[in-house]
Each structure stands twice: as structure tokens, then as C-alpha cells.
Design a protein around this motif. Structure first.
Motif, PDB file in Angstrom:
ATOM      1  N   ALA A 148       4.181  -6.618   2.289  1.00  0.00           N
ATOM      2  CA  ALA A 148       5.289  -7.541   2.543  1.00  0.00           C
ATOM      3  C   ALA A 148       6.626  -6.828   2.368  1.00  0.00           C
ATOM      4  N   PRO A 149       7.665  -7.319   3.057  1.00  0.00           N
ATOM      5  CA  PRO A 149       9.007  -6.749   2.870  1.00  0.00           C
ATOM      6  C   PRO A 149       9.418  -6.820   1.398  1.00  0.00           C
ATOM      7  N   GLY A 150      10.091  -5.791   0.943  1.00  0.00           N
ATOM      8  CA  GLY A 150      10.521  -5.754  -0.460  1.00  0.00           C
ATOM      9  C   GLY A 150       9.554  -5.042  -1.374  1.00  0.00           C
ATOM     10  N   VAL A 151       8.320  -4.828  -0.920  1.00  0.00           N
ATOM     11  CA  VAL A 151       7.322  -4.096  -1.712  1.00  0.00           C
ATOM     12  C   VAL A 151       7.479  -2.600  -1.443  1.00  0.00           C
ATOM     13  N   SER A 152       7.417  -1.821  -2.496  1.00  0.00           N
ATOM     14  CA  SER A 152       7.544  -0.367  -2.358  1.00  0.00           C
ATOM     15  C   SER A 152       6.176   0.273  -2.582  1.00  0.00           C
ATOM     16  N   LEU A 153       5.581   0.770  -1.496  1.00  0.00           N
ATOM     17  CA  LEU A 153       4.290   1.456  -1.578  1.00  0.00           C
ATOM     18  C   LEU A 153       4.515   2.948  -1.345  1.00  0.00           C
ATOM     19  N   LYS A 154       4.049   3.742  -2.276  1.00  0.00           N
ATOM     20  CA  LYS A 154       4.187   5.192  -2.117  1.00  0.00           C
ATOM     21  C   LYS A 154       2.789   5.802  -1.983  1.00  0.00           C
ATOM     22  N   HIS A 155       2.756   6.995  -1.404  1.00  0.00           N
ATOM     23  CA  HIS A 155       1.470   7.663  -1.237  1.00  0.00           C
ATOM     24  C   HIS A 155       1.638   9.166  -1.363  1.00  0.00           C
ATOM     25  N   LYS A 156       0.541   9.827  -1.659  1.00  0.00           N
ATOM     26  CA  LYS A 156       0.534  11.289  -1.772  1.00  0.00           C
ATOM     27  C   LYS A 156      -0.744  11.793  -1.117  1.00  0.00           C
ATOM     28  N   ALA A 172     -11.211  18.506  -1.645  1.00  0.00           N
ATOM     29  CA  ALA A 172     -11.618  17.443  -0.719  1.00  0.00           C
ATOM     30  C   ALA A 172     -10.390  16.645  -0.276  1.00  0.00           C
ATOM     31  N   PRO A 173     -10.252  16.367   1.016  1.00  0.00           N
ATOM     32  CA  PRO A 173      -9.095  15.587   1.474  1.00  0.00           C
ATOM     33  C   PRO A 173      -9.131  14.169   0.918  1.00  0.00           C
ATOM     34  N   HIS A 174      -8.001  13.720   0.378  1.00  0.00           N
ATOM     35  CA  HIS A 174      -7.914  12.362  -0.155  1.00  0.00           C
ATOM     36  C   HIS A 174      -6.454  11.956  -0.265  1.00  0.00           C
ATOM     37  N   VAL A 175      -6.233  10.663  -0.485  1.00  0.00           N
ATOM     38  CA  VAL A 175      -4.871  10.120  -0.543  1.00  0.00           C
ATOM     39  C   VAL A 175      -4.751   9.199  -1.751  1.00  0.00           C
ATOM     40  N   PHE A 176      -3.669   9.344  -2.499  1.00  0.00           N
ATOM     41  CA  PHE A 176      -3.338   8.446  -3.601  1.00  0.00           C
ATOM     42  C   PHE A 176      -2.312   7.425  -3.103  1.00  0.00           C
ATOM     43  N   PHE A 177      -2.469   6.169  -3.549  1.00  0.00           N
ATOM     44  CA  PHE A 177      -1.490   5.121  -3.280  1.00  0.00           C
ATOM     45  C   PHE A 177      -1.039   4.510  -4.597  1.00  0.00           C
ATOM     46  N   SER A 178       0.195   4.051  -4.616  1.00  0.00           N
ATOM     47  CA  SER A 178       0.693   3.358  -5.796  1.00  0.00           C
ATOM     48  C   SER A 178       1.920   2.545  -5.424  1.00  0.00           C
ATOM     49  N   MET A 179       2.206   1.522  -6.234  1.00  0.00           N
ATOM     50  CA  MET A 179       3.414   0.731  -6.070  1.00  0.00           C
ATOM     51  C   MET A 179       4.301   0.900  -7.293  1.00  0.00           C
ATOM     52  N   ASN A 239       6.395  -1.591   7.516  1.00  0.00           N
ATOM     53  CA  ASN A 239       5.657  -1.968   6.308  1.00  0.00           C
ATOM     54  C   ASN A 239       4.154  -1.779   6.480  1.00  0.00           C
ATOM     55  N   SER A 240       3.766  -0.715   7.147  1.00  0.00           N
ATOM     56  CA  SER A 240       2.337  -0.427   7.307  1.00  0.00           C
ATOM     57  C   SER A 240       2.125   1.077   7.397  1.00  0.00           C
ATOM     58  N   ILE A 241       0.921   1.484   7.049  1.00  0.00           N
ATOM     59  CA  ILE A 241       0.531   2.893   7.133  1.00  0.00           C
ATOM     60  C   ILE A 241      -0.913   2.955   7.616  1.00  0.00           C
ATOM     61  N   HIS A 243       1.318  15.008 -12.340  1.00  0.00           N
ATOM     62  CA  HIS A 243       2.665  14.979 -12.918  1.00  0.00           C
ATOM     63  C   HIS A 243       3.630  14.181 -12.064  1.00  0.00           C
ATOM     64  N   ASP A 244       3.528  14.349 -10.752  1.00  0.00           N
ATOM     65  CA  ASP A 244       4.581  13.850  -9.855  1.00  0.00           C
ATOM     66  C   ASP A 244       4.185  12.567  -9.128  1.00  0.00           C
ATOM     67  N   PHE A 245       3.195  11.844  -9.646  1.00  0.00           N
ATOM     68  CA  PHE A 245       2.791  10.620  -8.961  1.00  0.00           C
ATOM     69  C   PHE A 245       2.388   9.559  -9.988  1.00  0.00           C
ATOM     70  N   PRO A 246       3.378   8.915 -10.630  1.00  0.00           N
ATOM     71  CA  PRO A 246       3.084   7.873 -11.624  1.00  0.00           C
ATOM     72  C   PRO A 246       2.274   6.743 -11.003  1.00  0.00           C
ATOM     73  N   SER A 247       1.133   6.434 -11.587  1.00  0.00           N
ATOM     74  CA  SER A 247       0.226   5.430 -11.012  1.00  0.00           C
ATOM     75  C   SER A 247      -0.917   5.187 -11.986  1.00  0.00           C
ATOM     76  N   LEU A 248      -1.772   4.218 -11.618  1.00  0.00           N
ATOM     77  CA  LEU A 248      -2.973   3.955 -12.408  1.00  0.00           C
ATOM     78  C   LEU A 248      -3.945   5.120 -12.191  1.00  0.00           C
ATOM     79  N   GLN A 249      -4.025   5.997 -13.159  1.00  0.00           N
ATOM     80  CA  GLN A 249      -4.918   7.143 -13.077  1.00  0.00           C
ATOM     81  C   GLN A 249      -5.780   7.203 -14.334  1.00  0.00           C
ATOM     82  N   GLY A 250      -6.777   8.085 -14.324  1.00  0.00           N
ATOM     83  CA  GLY A 250      -7.626   8.280 -15.488  1.00  0.00           C
ATOM     84  C   GLY A 250      -8.820   7.344 -15.508  1.00  0.00           C
ATOM     85  N   ASN A 251      -9.808   7.705 -16.343  1.00  0.00           N
ATOM     86  CA  ASN A 251     -11.009   6.883 -16.474  1.00  0.00           C
ATOM     87  C   ASN A 251     -11.457   6.740 -17.924  1.00  0.00           C
TER      88      ASN A 251
END
Length: 466
Positions: free
Chosen positions: A11-19, A59-66, A34-36, A194-202
């Protein structure tokens, strides 16, 4: 993979970042307002290769976070690690970090004395080990919020979050600061980005500042030594949650000198080629971590373990096993006695004896025609061996192996056989593997190094009748 696609709209106003992690350009990324959309086509399966870097590194992969998010109605903020750490501390920990008054009094009485901070922390940690057990609890905010410390105190169990927070709360009652710490846990080392603050870890562990050092505590194990992490969470970047915010820290690294195994023994050889052996082994660091759980196994499992450990010796019969687990020094001592029939071979009247009886390396890495990935040796070790070999009456050394010594980028090796005045022998050996990362072109050299070690460990001497 013929084709795989993934699309996200917001939605507009939401900030989604990716790496994106994709060195070879396997992922096509297209953004539109507002789509990827991400698409991969014609991806070949990744063949496993020995001693490769961690899977996530190639391995190719993508991180997402808001930057802002909600988990079950609780708002979170992750513009940076500082904010994200504050959110964990204030929204996930604060309201579950109280103890019953009786427990607070018990803790304060426990550490009431002339104790150092480390000694107080050890007393509380060992109290947790004796009075709680681990159980997986996947409830609450996406598996992120610990159960209340009061509940852990009452029922005596919890998951990693609950037991870590409980230990933190007990330490707080003793006026000892400690920090809930998020980590990727596995034998394969993986860092918090370091450079991608997000829900990480297990997994979570506990960090206790102690002047210029940090005491790291694994709170889910009832038998792991105080201040020891082992290969589950060693040597990686983690998120330390403090009241002031999140901070990236690094857990303890166990180098090859710390990961040692000292083997001493006495081997009595008879005229039929049978041997009677007394072995004493002392291990520390990751080698301790690899070995100490054997002491809790049943006798038949222990017997099977050592027969597998010495799988190059046939006809073993183990008669004695004794263990000393020095948890304070993080050191395991193993003492064994065994017999083995027909260990030595015969060629006419000569007896052929492999001089490395107790710690023979037979491992040779797999050969690849076209190695694809870098060489990774994440943990090194150091083995030091000394074994006295008592010769049977009527026999003397006919041919003695030459001393061997070599070293390179991956480690070093030396062995020799010394003849005592009595005529008996002393076998001495040192073998080191050094941790490090190397280009893929180094793999063949490493394989040759290990093959040379295996060949050296298979040396034989010849005994002849007097």
C-alpha cells in the motif's frame, strides 16, 4: 529450476526494502511503483562440494524488510539496528522480565559474598542449568516474544528465548547487566547482516559484559560449560539487544591452538601381533565440543563410539573407559584400555607394524574435475600425540620410518619414531589444520595436503626376530 517468480505489492506509504544476493545475475528484478517482481529461469541444481563456504554465501536469494511493521498488533521499527534493538527490548522483553519476590531473594542470597562478577554469573548460570530444561515453544509474536520469566520460574522449562530472558532477569536481580542476543545458530557459521536491519536469526544467547571481555552464555543446555558456546554459535556477527538499542557484536572464535587434542598412550605388542593399549586423551575448544557428550551415553553406545573412532583397527575389545569432564577448564579427559587381535601383519619372519595406533587420519577430500566454489576451513585444530610402543621379546627394529615434516597454507604435520635405550619405541606426531578461506584454485593443494597426511599416518616399521 525452469522458472520461478515472486511478486510483492504494498500500500502507499509503506516502505519495503530489499537486498539481493546474486553474484551471477540469476535473478531479474523489476520495480514498478508499489510493487516488485523477481524472476529466475533455467537455474541448474547446485551440486554439493566438500569444504564449501556456507550455502547462503553463494546461493542466490533476496532479503525483504519494512522500516515499520506489525507483528500480532505490536508495532515494530527497523530503520536501523539501534531502533530495532530498542523495539525488541521495549516491546518484547520489558513486560516479561519480572521475577517472584522469593526468587529475587534467593538469587541475592546466592551471590551474597566476596565474589567476582564472573563468579556470580557462573553461580546463577549453573542454577539455571540445574533448575530448567529446554523445550521448543513456538507461540507469541511470530515465535519472537519470550514467555514470562515468572512462568519459566514456575514451570522450569522454556525455549531459547524464554531461558535466555530468564537468565537475564536472574542476573538483573543480582545487579549484573546482560544482553539478550539474536544469532544464526548452526555448525555452519552465518552472520547477522550489518547493513540490512530486519527480522533475522533463529536463536538467542546471552552476553554478559565483564570489563573488556564478554561472557557468552548458551542458556538452553544443561551440560555445556559456563562461558562456552561450541560450534553452534561461535565466531559470527550477532545482534546484541541493549536498553540503548541494538548493537552488532561478534561471538568468541576458537582457533586451532584452542581446539586441541592431546593423545598419550602405551601399546604392548606381543609375538602374535596382538596389542594391548592404554590411551589417555585430553581435548579442549571445539574438539571438546565434539567429544564431551559421549560421557552421557550408555555403555554400549560408548563402546560403539570408540570402535568407530578407531575404525582402522580390527578386532578391538574395550575393557576400561573412564572420563573426567572439567567443565570449569572446558576440558575432557578420556582414559581407555583395549586389546586388538592381529593388529600387526607378517611377511615371512618379519612383523609389519603401523606406528600410528591412536590417532590416524584417513580422510582425503573428494576429487572434483571442475571445482566451482571457494575452499572454506572454518575451524582449525591441533593434535599432539605421543605413544610408547613396547616390542615383544625376541624382536628388534629392522627398518624404522624416516621422520616426516611439512607445512603449508592449510597447516603443518610432523611425525617421528624414537628408539629408547630399552629398545622400545616412542611415536611422536603433531598435526594442525589452520582455519581460513581460500580461492577455489587452492582446493587441489588442500586435497594433496590431506592425502600426504593420510599417507604419513599409514607409515609402517619392520620388526625382525633376533
Amino acid at each position: 529450476v525452469m522458472e520461478s517468480s515472486y511478486s510483492i505489492s504494498w500500500a502507499p506509504g509503506v516502505s519495503l526494502k530489499h537486498k539481493v544476493f546474486d553474484e551471477n545475475g540469476n535473478i531479474a528484478v523489476s520495480e514498478n511503483g508499489n510493487s516488485i517482481n523477481l524472476v529466475s529461469k533455467n537455474l541448474l541444481a547446485l551440486e554439493p562440494e566438500s569444504h564449501s563456504p556456507s550455502f547462503d554465501s553463494f546461493a542466490p536469494h533476496v532479503f525483504f524488510s519494512m522500516d515499520t511493521f506489525y507483528l500480532e498488533g505490536v508495532q515494530g521499527v527497523a530503520h536501523n539496528w539501534d531502533q530495532f534493538g530498542k523495539w525488541i527490548h521495549n516491546s518484547l522483553l520489558n513486560d516479561v522480565s519480572e521475577l517472584p519476590p522469593a526468587t529475587v531473594t534467593k538469587v541475592r542470597n546466592m551471590v551474597n559474598g566476596d565474589y567476582t562478577l564472573e563468579e556470580k554469573t557462573r553461580l546463577i548460570y549453573e542454577y539455571v542449568q540445574k533448575n530448567t530444561r529446554y523445550i521448543s515453544v513456538q507461540i507469541g509474536i511470530g515465535g519472537w516474544k519470550p514467555m514470562p520469566a515468572t512462568e519459566v520460574d514456575n514451570v522450569g522449562y522454556g525455549d531459547c528465548k524464554a531461558l535466555t530472558n530468564y537468565t537475564r532477569t536472574l542476573l538483573k536481580a543480582a545487579d549484573i547487566p546482560s544482553y539478550y542476543t539474536v544469532v544464526y545458530a548452526s555448525a555452519e557459521k552465518r552472520n547477522i547482516l550489518h547493513d540490512f536491519p530486519s527480522l533475522q536469526g533463529n536463536h538467542v544467547i546471552l552476553a554478559v559484559p565483564n570489563e573488556d571481555e564478554t561472557i557468552w552464555l548458551e542458556c538452553t543446555s544443561q551440560d555445556i560449560p559456563f562461558g562456552f558456546l561450541g560450534d553452534f554459535t561461535d565466531d559470527r556477527d550477532v545482534l546484541m539487544v541493549t536498553p540503548e538499542g541494538g548493537k552488532i557484536a561478534h561471538t568468541e572464535d576458537y582457533d586451532h591452538n584452542t581446539n586441541y587434542l592431546i593423545t598419550k598412550g602405551n601399546c604392548s605388542l606381543d609375538v602374535d601381533g596382538n596389542i594391548s593399549v592404554t590411551a589417555r586423551m585430553e581435548s579442549s575448544g571445539i574438539q571438546y565440543d565434539d567429544r564431551y557428550k559421549v560421557i552421557e551415553a550408555k555403555k554400549d553406545k560408548q563402546d560403539k563410539h570408540y570402535k568407530n573412532y578407531w575404525n582402522y583397527i580390527d578386532n578391538i575389545s574395550i575393557s576400561e573407559m573412564e572420563f573426567v569432564n572439567d567443565r570449569e577448564a572446558v576440558m575432557l579427559k578420556e582414559s581407555l584400555e583395549f586389546d586388538a587381535r592381529s593388529y600387526a601383519g607378517f611377511a615371512g619372519n618379519d612383523m609389519l607394524l603401523n606406528v600410528n595406533i591412536l590417532n590416524r587420519s584417513t580422510y582425503i577430500p573428494k576429487k572434483y574435475k571442475n571445482r566451482q566454489r571457494a575452499l572454506s576451513l572454518p575451524r582449525g585444530f591441533k593434535d599432539v600425540d605421543e605413544v610408547v610402543i613396547e616390542l615383544p621379546e625376541g624382536y628388534a627394529v629392522k627398518t624404522l620410518p624416516e621422520p616426516i615434516k611439512f607445512e603449508g597454507d592449510f597447516g603443518k604435520y610432523s611425525s617421528e619414531v624414537v628408539v629408547k635405550e630399552s629398545g622400545d619405541l616412542i611415536y611422536k606426531r603433531t598435526f594442525e589444520i589452520h582455519e581460513g578461506d581460500f580461492p577455489k584454485e587452492s582446493y587441489d593443494a588442500y586435497r594433496k595436503f590431506r592425502r600426504k597426511v593420510a599417507k604419513s599416518d599409514n607409515q609402517k616399521l619392520i620388526l625382525s626376530k633376533i
